[in-house]
Design an enzyme around this catalytic site. Structure first.
Site, PDB file in Angstrom:
ATOM      1  N   ASN A   1       1.169 -17.735   6.793  1.00  0.00           N
ATOM      2  CA  ASN A   1       0.772 -16.440   6.244  1.00  0.00           C
ATOM      3  C   ASN A   1      -0.740 -16.323   6.350  1.00  0.00           C
ATOM      4  O   ASN A   1      -1.476 -17.086   5.722  1.00  0.00           O
ATOM      5  CB  ASN A   1       1.222 -16.369   4.781  1.00  0.00           C
TER       6      ASN A   1
ATOM      7  N   GLY B   1       4.133  -2.714  11.614  1.00  0.00           N
ATOM      8  CA  GLY B   1       3.175  -1.679  12.011  1.00  0.00           C
ATOM      9  C   GLY B   1       2.303  -2.075  13.173  1.00  0.00           C
ATOM     10  O   GLY B   1       1.955  -1.243  14.016  1.00  0.00           O
TER      11      GLY B   1
ATOM     12  N   THR C   1       0.805  -1.222   0.000  1.00  0.00           N
ATOM     13  CA  THR C   1       0.000   0.000   0.000  1.00  0.00           C
ATOM     14  C   THR C   1       0.839   1.272   0.000  1.00  0.00           C
ATOM     15  O   THR C   1       0.348   2.330  -0.374  1.00  0.00           O
ATOM     16  CB  THR C   1      -0.966   0.041   1.202  1.00  0.00           C
ATOM     17  N   SER C   2       2.096   1.182   0.437  1.00  0.00           N
ATOM     18  CA  SER C   2       2.941   2.386   0.468  1.00  0.00           C
ATOM     19  C   SER C   2       4.404   1.989   0.500  1.00  0.00           C
ATOM     20  O   SER C   2       4.755   0.831   0.747  1.00  0.00           O
ATOM     21  CB  SER C   2       2.601   3.255   1.690  1.00  0.00           C
ATOM     22  N   GLY C   3       5.254   2.982   0.252  1.00  0.00           N
ATOM     23  CA  GLY C   3       6.689   2.754   0.310  1.00  0.00           C
ATOM     24  C   GLY C   3       7.383   3.930   0.964  1.00  0.00           C
ATOM     25  O   GLY C   3       6.799   5.014   1.117  1.00  0.00           O
ATOM     26  N   ARG C   4       8.654   3.717   1.352  1.00  0.00           N
ATOM     27  CA  ARG C   4       9.406   4.767   2.037  1.00  0.00           C
ATOM     28  C   ARG C   4      10.874   4.685   1.655  1.00  0.00           C
ATOM     29  O   ARG C   4      11.369   3.609   1.302  1.00  0.00           O
ATOM     30  CB  ARG C   4       9.312   4.606   3.556  1.00  0.00           C
TER      31      ARG C   4
ATOM     32  N   ASP D   1      10.147  -8.525   2.256  1.00  0.00           N
ATOM     33  CA  ASP D   1      10.040  -7.641   3.418  1.00  0.00           C
ATOM     34  C   ASP D   1       9.934  -8.399   4.726  1.00  0.00           C
ATOM     35  O   ASP D   1      10.477  -7.959   5.749  1.00  0.00           O
ATOM     36  CB  ASP D   1       8.887  -6.640   3.256  1.00  0.00           C
ATOM     37  N   THR D   2       9.281  -9.560   4.716  1.00  0.00           N
ATOM     38  CA  THR D   2       9.193 -10.333   5.957  1.00  0.00           C
ATOM     39  C   THR D   2      10.559 -10.893   6.342  1.00  0.00           C
ATOM     40  O   THR D   2      10.896 -10.990   7.523  1.00  0.00           O
ATOM     41  CB  THR D   2       8.175 -11.475   5.832  1.00  0.00           C
TER      42      THR D   2
ATOM     43  N   GLU E   1      -8.241  -2.183   6.991  1.00  0.00           N
ATOM     44  CA  GLU E   1      -7.889  -1.208   5.962  1.00  0.00           C
ATOM     45  C   GLU E   1      -9.037  -1.002   4.988  1.00  0.00           C
ATOM     46  O   GLU E   1      -9.343   0.131   4.584  1.00  0.00           O
ATOM     47  CB  GLU E   1      -6.635  -1.674   5.213  1.00  0.00           C
TER      48      GLU E   1
END
Length: 492
Positions: free
Chosen positions: A299, A409, A14-17, A240-241, A307
């Protein structure tokens, strides 16, 4: 010790940084430079990721890093798993990559199992059977007679594709490949027989690299355009995990972890994969970790339900902040209604609110009638789902599980963390919330010699982050709720 700087790109569904980090005297500090949205694009019934927009956001992050006027040692990229791009003979990207929520893989595993049995697929890969795994995406693309697949010279998983755009070098990072269902965790090699069974050439997959290996350097054109030097780009734990689990501040092996976000991934870290009849029946997965470890996990759907509800409420003019969401959950009656977050009806419904109501009706429960009751239903259901998964982990773990580390998060959700402790009956240590970025950074630090191994990485993290601990409360009420939950989730 001289301060060393690292640049991490952490992209979620949903987003990145972009994050600039420094390590000095064994302490880690981080600064978010940019944040950008990531969303699925629907075109004529097909669902895609806009990789060009994502690459543009990464370039923006490079510009932001250059403005910091520091000497950056390395760059690393992590993303979600399974999705990939096709690369043509001339090195061009062949169309936008399909998104894992695209329904083109619905029923694909069952069709594939007519060629190779479910049991044989699991025995070769140790991966949880999920319809969106890369193997079934490729199989579905072949069935569609995909023009992109037909023209492809290679395929690159999302973090590898973005690294390719930065460096011009094509690799296949091990941890991201381990999400595909065509990597053998025992041999740590691509299982060519499965790709051939799907009608796919194994030559599409590029050479395997492991976390900490150098992919290449920032191209001279990008370096010149952004004002940076030709910085090494490191293959971190591209999944990412994998990066998040590397950042668990554990002191010993006797822990389980919960990477909590849109998805909830609960598991243990082991030296070897666990591929048994029991793990097959429980549909657990074996994914690659740092320093040769295996992430044995399940998972499950996490904050996806919330959301989607928040989007519906926002469209109705009700913009709830996260602190308001937590207060809403606290204000609603306790342990009234439960849902199984993994039920197919919650995968991508037109209305998540209606899907939750329908589930409760069909299972003979009280239907949540307010937004607060819906939030409480979601949070409590997740806490009970975590107990369901942890109980299965306890059955196969080669050690006693004494603590659950919540990272990502969800580590910031104190209410859910307390309810999770109540449900599972062991302490919960919450944090770091920025686990994925921290793991990404620490693999870069290992690559340049600041730390020697996973234990050294975790020592820096423990010295830099102090988790919050939650002790179980109201055990009997939660045990009763769990019995009710297990009865409900078997009804539909």
């Amino acid at each position: 010790m001289e301060k060393k700087y690292f640049l991490a790109f952490d992209l979620g569904a949903t987003s990145g940084r972009s994050i600039l980090a420094s390590i000095e005297n064994g302490k880690l500090e981080m600064k978010e430079l940019t944040r950008f949205p990531n969303q699925i694009i629907e075109v004529q019934g097909k669902f895609y990721w806009d990789i060009y927009a994502l690459f543009g956001c990464i370039v923006d992050g490079l510009h932001a890093a250059a403005k910091e006027k520091v000497n950056i040692e390395a760059i690393g990229i992590d993303t979600w798993g399974v999705d990939f791009v096709y690369i043509g003979e001339d090195g061009s990207i062949l169309g936008l990559p399909r998104a894992y929520r695209d329904p083109y893989t619905d029923g694909a595993p069952e069709k594939f199992f007519k060629i190779v049995s479910r049991k044989d697929v699991y025995d070769l890969t140790g991966i949880q059977i999920m319809n969106f795994n890369s193997l079934y995406q490729l199989f579905s693309a072949k069935q569609e007679n995909s023009s992109a697949l037909n023209a492809a010279k290679s395929m690159l998983f999302m973090p590898d594709a973005l690294s390719y755009l930065l460096t011009g070098k094509q690799v296949c990072e091990y941890t991201i490949a381990s999400t595909s269902q065509f990597l053998n965790p025992k041999t740590k090699q691509i299982e060519a027989s499965l790709l051939k069974a799907a009608g796919i050439s194994p030559d599409l997959v590029q050479r395997l690299v492991y976390p900490g290996e150098k992919v290449g350097t920032l191209t001279s054109s990008l370096a010149q355009a952004t004002g940076l030097s030709e910085i090494p780009v490191i293959a971190v734990a591209g999944h990412d995990t994998g990066s998040a689990v590397a950042a668990v501040p554990a002191e010993n092996e006797r822990f389980a972890y919960l990477s909590s976000g849109t998805w909830s991934l609960m598991g243990i870290e082991t030296k070897n994969p666990i591929i048994t009849e029991e793990s097959f029946q429980m549909n657990f997965t074996n994914e690659g970790g740092i320093d040769g470890t295996t992430r044995f996990l399940k998972n499950t759907t996490g904050m996806w339900l919330l959301e989607q509800c928040r989007k519906e409420w926002a469209r109705a003019g009700k913009e709830y902040s996260y602190p308001e969401i937590v207060k809403m959950a606290e204000s609603a009656p306790a342990l009234q209604s439960f849902v199984d977050s993994d039920h197919p009806s919650f995968a991508n419904p037109q209305s998540m609110i209606n899907a939750i109501s329908d589930y409760c009706k069909q299972t003979g429960q009280k239907v949540p009638s307010t937004d607060s009751e819906i939030v409480r239903c979601i949070f409590e259901s997740l806490a009970l789902k975590y107990k369901s998964v942890l109980d299965k982990l306890i059955q196969v773990a080669p050690f006693n599980i004494e603590k659950l580390h919540v990272i990502g998060g969800g580590a910031q959700n104190n209410l859910l963390n307390q309810w999770t402790a109540n449900s599972i009956g062991i302490p919960v240590a919450a944090g770091p919330s920025e686990a994925t970025a921290i793991g990404n950074i620490m693999v870069q630090a290992k690559a340049v010699g600041l730390v020697n191994d996973l234990a050294g990485m975790r020592q820096v993290i423990r010295d830099s982050v102090v988790p919050l601990t939650f002790i179980p409360e109201n055990k009997e009420a939660w045990n009763i709720a769990y019995r009710k939950f297990t009865e409900i989730i078997t009804k539909i």
